[in-house]
Design a protein around this motif. Structure first.
Motif, PDB file in Angstrom:
ATOM      1  N   ALA A   1       0.837  -1.200   0.000  1.00 26.15           N
ATOM      2  CA  ALA A   1       0.000   0.000   0.000  1.00 26.15           C
ATOM      3  C   ALA A   1       0.867   1.242   0.000  1.00 26.15           C
ATOM      4  CB  ALA A   1      -0.927   0.002   1.212  1.00 26.15           C
ATOM      5  N   PHE A   2       0.473   2.207  -0.813  1.00 23.69           N
ATOM      6  CA  PHE A   2       1.096   3.525  -0.833  1.00 23.69           C
ATOM      7  C   PHE A   2       0.038   4.562  -0.461  1.00 23.69           C
ATOM      8  CE2 PHE A   2       3.619   1.196  -3.980  1.00 23.69           C
ATOM      9  CZ  PHE A   2       4.916   1.573  -3.689  1.00 23.69           C
ATOM     10  N   SER A   3       0.486   5.678   0.061  1.00 23.74           N
ATOM     11  CA  SER A   3      -0.398   6.816   0.303  1.00 23.74           C
ATOM     12  C   SER A   3       0.153   8.007  -0.465  1.00 23.74           C
ATOM     13  CB  SER A   3      -0.470   7.133   1.802  1.00 23.74           C
ATOM     14  OG  SER A   3      -1.340   8.209   2.043  1.00 23.74           O
TER      15      SER A   3
ATOM     16  N   LEU B   1       5.003   8.814  -6.460  1.00 18.53           N
ATOM     17  CA  LEU B   1       4.313   7.520  -6.449  1.00 18.53           C
ATOM     18  C   LEU B   1       4.671   6.716  -7.693  1.00 18.53           C
ATOM     19  CD1 LEU B   1       2.130   5.494  -5.423  1.00 18.53           C
ATOM     20  CD2 LEU B   1       0.473   6.836  -6.752  1.00 18.53           C
ATOM     21  N   GLY B   2       4.614   7.367  -8.853  1.00 17.14           N
ATOM     22  CA  GLY B   2       4.955   6.667 -10.085  1.00 17.14           C
ATOM     23  C   GLY B   2       6.371   6.131 -10.071  1.00 17.14           C
ATOM     24  N   VAL B   3       7.321   6.951  -9.630  1.00 18.48           N
ATOM     25  CA  VAL B   3       8.724   6.517  -9.564  1.00 18.48           C
ATOM     26  C   VAL B   3       8.876   5.373  -8.562  1.00 18.48           C
ATOM     27  CG1 VAL B   3      11.088   7.228  -9.032  1.00 18.48           C
ATOM     28  CG2 VAL B   3       9.561   8.799 -10.256  1.00 18.48           C
ATOM     29  N   ALA B   4       8.165   5.443  -7.442  1.00 17.06           N
ATOM     30  CA  ALA B   4       8.241   4.384  -6.429  1.00 17.06           C
ATOM     31  C   ALA B   4       7.723   3.060  -6.989  1.00 17.06           C
ATOM     32  CB  ALA B   4       7.450   4.787  -5.188  1.00 17.06           C
ATOM     33  N   VAL B   5       6.574   3.091  -7.664  1.00 15.13           N
ATOM     34  CA  VAL B   5       6.015   1.869  -8.252  1.00 15.13           C
ATOM     35  C   VAL B   5       6.970   1.323  -9.312  1.00 15.13           C
ATOM     36  CG1 VAL B   5       4.132   0.934  -9.652  1.00 15.13           C
ATOM     37  CG2 VAL B   5       3.621   2.478  -7.747  1.00 15.13           C
TER      38      VAL B   5
ATOM     39  N   VAL C   1      -4.296  11.715  -6.465  1.00 19.97           N
ATOM     40  CA  VAL C   1      -3.287  11.379  -7.477  1.00 19.97           C
ATOM     41  C   VAL C   1      -3.826  11.769  -8.853  1.00 19.97           C
ATOM     42  CG1 VAL C   1      -1.947   9.519  -8.533  1.00 19.97           C
ATOM     43  CG2 VAL C   1      -2.411   9.484  -6.070  1.00 19.97           C
ATOM     44  N   THR C   2      -2.993  12.395  -9.672  1.00 21.75           N
ATOM     45  CA  THR C   2      -3.465  12.901 -10.955  1.00 21.75           C
ATOM     46  C   THR C   2      -3.822  11.772 -11.922  1.00 21.75           C
ATOM     47  OG1 THR C   2      -1.254  13.000 -11.961  1.00 21.75           O
ATOM     48  CG2 THR C   2      -1.999  14.938 -10.700  1.00 21.75           C
ATOM     49  N   ALA C   3      -4.785  12.050 -12.792  1.00 23.60           N
ATOM     50  CA  ALA C   3      -5.218  11.069 -13.782  1.00 23.60           C
ATOM     51  C   ALA C   3      -4.076  10.706 -14.734  1.00 23.60           C
ATOM     52  CB  ALA C   3      -6.416  11.616 -14.565  1.00 23.60           C
ATOM     53  N   LYS C   4      -3.220  11.684 -15.046  1.00 20.60           N
ATOM     54  CA  LYS C   4      -2.096  11.424 -15.943  1.00 20.60           C
ATOM     55  C   LYS C   4      -1.140  10.399 -15.356  1.00 20.60           C
ATOM     56  CE  LYS C   4       1.665  13.702 -18.458  1.00 20.60           C
ATOM     57  NZ  LYS C   4       2.317  14.987 -18.787  1.00 20.60           N
TER      58      LYS C   4
ATOM     59  N   ALA D   1       5.065   7.320  -0.291  1.00 21.40           N
ATOM     60  CA  ALA D   1       5.374   7.434  -1.713  1.00 21.40           C
ATOM     61  C   ALA D   1       6.754   8.033  -1.979  1.00 21.40           C
ATOM     62  CB  ALA D   1       4.310   8.261  -2.420  1.00 21.40           C
ATOM     63  N   ASP D   2       7.352   8.686  -0.968  1.00 22.72           N
ATOM     64  CA  ASP D   2       8.664   9.320  -1.179  1.00 22.72           C
ATOM     65  C   ASP D   2       9.799   8.338  -0.893  1.00 22.72           C
ATOM     66  OD1 ASP D   2       7.980   9.339   1.516  1.00 22.72           O
ATOM     67  OD2 ASP D   2       8.954  11.249   1.942  1.00 22.72           O
ATOM     68  N   ILE D   3       9.772   7.225  -1.611  1.00 19.97           N
ATOM     69  CA  ILE D   3      10.753   6.157  -1.394  1.00 19.97           C
ATOM     70  C   ILE D   3      11.298   5.684  -2.732  1.00 19.97           C
ATOM     71  CG2 ILE D   3       9.666   5.368   0.743  1.00 19.97           C
ATOM     72  CD1 ILE D   3       9.363   3.155  -2.281  1.00 19.97           C
ATOM     73  N   LEU D   4      12.309   4.850  -2.634  1.00 15.78           N
ATOM     74  CA  LEU D   4      12.864   4.185  -3.805  1.00 15.78           C
ATOM     75  C   LEU D   4      13.162   2.746  -3.399  1.00 15.78           C
ATOM     76  CD1 LEU D   4      13.753   5.185  -6.719  1.00 15.78           C
ATOM     77  CD2 LEU D   4      16.091   4.979  -5.852  1.00 15.78           C
ATOM     78  N   VAL D   5      12.640   1.800  -4.145  1.00 12.72           N
ATOM     79  CA  VAL D   5      12.943   0.392  -3.908  1.00 12.72           C
ATOM     80  C   VAL D   5      14.200   0.051  -4.693  1.00 12.72           C
ATOM     81  CG1 VAL D   5      12.133  -1.986  -4.128  1.00 12.72           C
ATOM     82  CG2 VAL D   5      10.516  -0.172  -3.551  1.00 12.72           C
TER      83      VAL D   5
END
Length: 347
Positions: free
Chosen positions: A9-11, A20-24, A46-49, A109-113
């Motif tokens: 889960a992300f917030s 969020l996109g970069v994290a995923v 979260v934006t539709a784009k 969401a401010d993470i990097l895997v």
């Protein structure tokens, strides 16, 4: 779901859409073959784009499903600011929001895997509500925020670690059985709003603290601590109550599974300030979001706070235009730094 399906889960709200996109993307990039992720986004706008761009990742990484849970109208009656938005409370609702999920990894969401997360999901949570990394405020003998937390919630100074809520492996099944969500809501509304220093984190530690087990710092290595861990004096820089050894911290900093950019975000007007920020810039530049500003630069946020939000929107125009030219971005950053000296805070 398959045997190798992991729930995560992300917030995120509108401002954290690109992170969020970069994290995923980083999660999928480092996943072992055969791994499947059931992703849940606690959605504060979260934006539709960005949602479309995440969906497009399935062309290259088909091994994930994603659901968005619209929570932007919840927790409006609780205190929030630029650092702790209402989205910070969303994680408190996971147990009831996902009644079919037994175990889930919640992460900001401010993470990097940086690695496959198989080892994370092998952590034994029997009789524990969660596994989490230590917040270093509790490693210090005296910390103003931690003292305020203990006073507000009546928590004794018994040496118990205070945990970071930014990354937690959660035993939702046990939490539902023991009505933890109800207890957290009751606790959240039982203290004066001004007493909430780190709102969600304070409540989680108060209600769940005795049944949170520590997990390796490599699952939540915080970028802002890199220099202090690698080059500082361990006991002085981190604190004598740290549950990790100096060797463990250094190993996790040099070879993390997850990097958390808490407090200080990667800044395109400055560039990477350490190795862990360099990792972010590298993955961001590989991702579909490489032509989008990941985080609003601090100086722009500062000037908008001193004047009004419209100024911030105007100042963001140039970074978006010059996103492909780091030299221009850095020059613009220096100009903004000089400008802040002449702008007085709002009365």
């Amino acid at each position: 779901m398959t045997e190798h399906t992991f729930s995560i889960a992300f917030s995120a709200d509108e401002n954290f859409s690109v992170p969020l996109g970069v994290a995923v993307y980083s999660l999928l990039l480092h996943a072992e073959e055969g791994r499947h992720f059931d992703i849940h986004v606690l959605d504060g706008g979260v934006t539709a784009k960005v949602k479309r761009m995440i969906e497009d990742l399935k062309e290259q990484y088909p091994s994930f499903s994603i659901s968005y849970w619209d929570l932007k109208n919840q927790f409006k009656d609780l205190p929030s600011d630029y650092r702790f938005t209402t989205a910070t409370y969303y994680r408190l609702k996971l147990a009831s929001l996902l009644p079919h999920v037994k175990t889930i990894f919640y992460i900001d969401a401010d993470i990097l895997v940086c690695k496959d997360l198989g080892d994370l999901y092998s952590i034994d949570l029997e009789n524990y509500y969660a596994a989490a990394t230590q917040d270093f405020s509790s490693a210090q003998l005296e910390h103003e925020g931690l003292r305020a937390y203990r006073k507000a919630f009546g928590i004794p100074d018994d040496g118990r670690p205070y945990f970071c809520a930014g990354q937690m492996l959660l035993n939702l099944e046990l939490m539902r059985r023991d009505k933890i969500e109800e207890k957290m809501m009751q606790t959240l509304y039982s203290v004066p709003p001004e007493a909430l220093g780190a709102p969600d984190q304070d409540v989680i530690n108060c209600v769940m603290g005795e049944k949170i087990r520590p997990m390796s710092y490599r699952f939540g290595s915080i970028a802002i601590f890199e220099d202090r861990i690698l080059h500082g004096e361990y006991l002085h820089e981190i604190g004598p109550r740290c549950i990790y050894t100096e060797e463990e911290l250094k190993e996790a900093t040099l070879d993390p599974s997850i990097i958390h950019y808490a407090t200080a975000k990667p800044n395109i007007l400055i560039g990477p300030r350490n190795m862990q920020e360099a990792k972010f810039f590298d993955i961001w530049q590989q991702s579909p979001w490489k032509r989008m500003v990941p985080y609003e630069p601090f100086k722009i946020k500062e000037l908008a706070t001193r004047t009004n939000p419209f100024v911030g929107k105007m100042l963001m125009f140039f970074p978006r235009l010059a996103i492909r030219c780091p030299r221009l971005l850095k020059a613009y950053g220096k100009l903004l730094s000089a400008g802040t000296r002449f702008v007085r805070p709002k009365p």
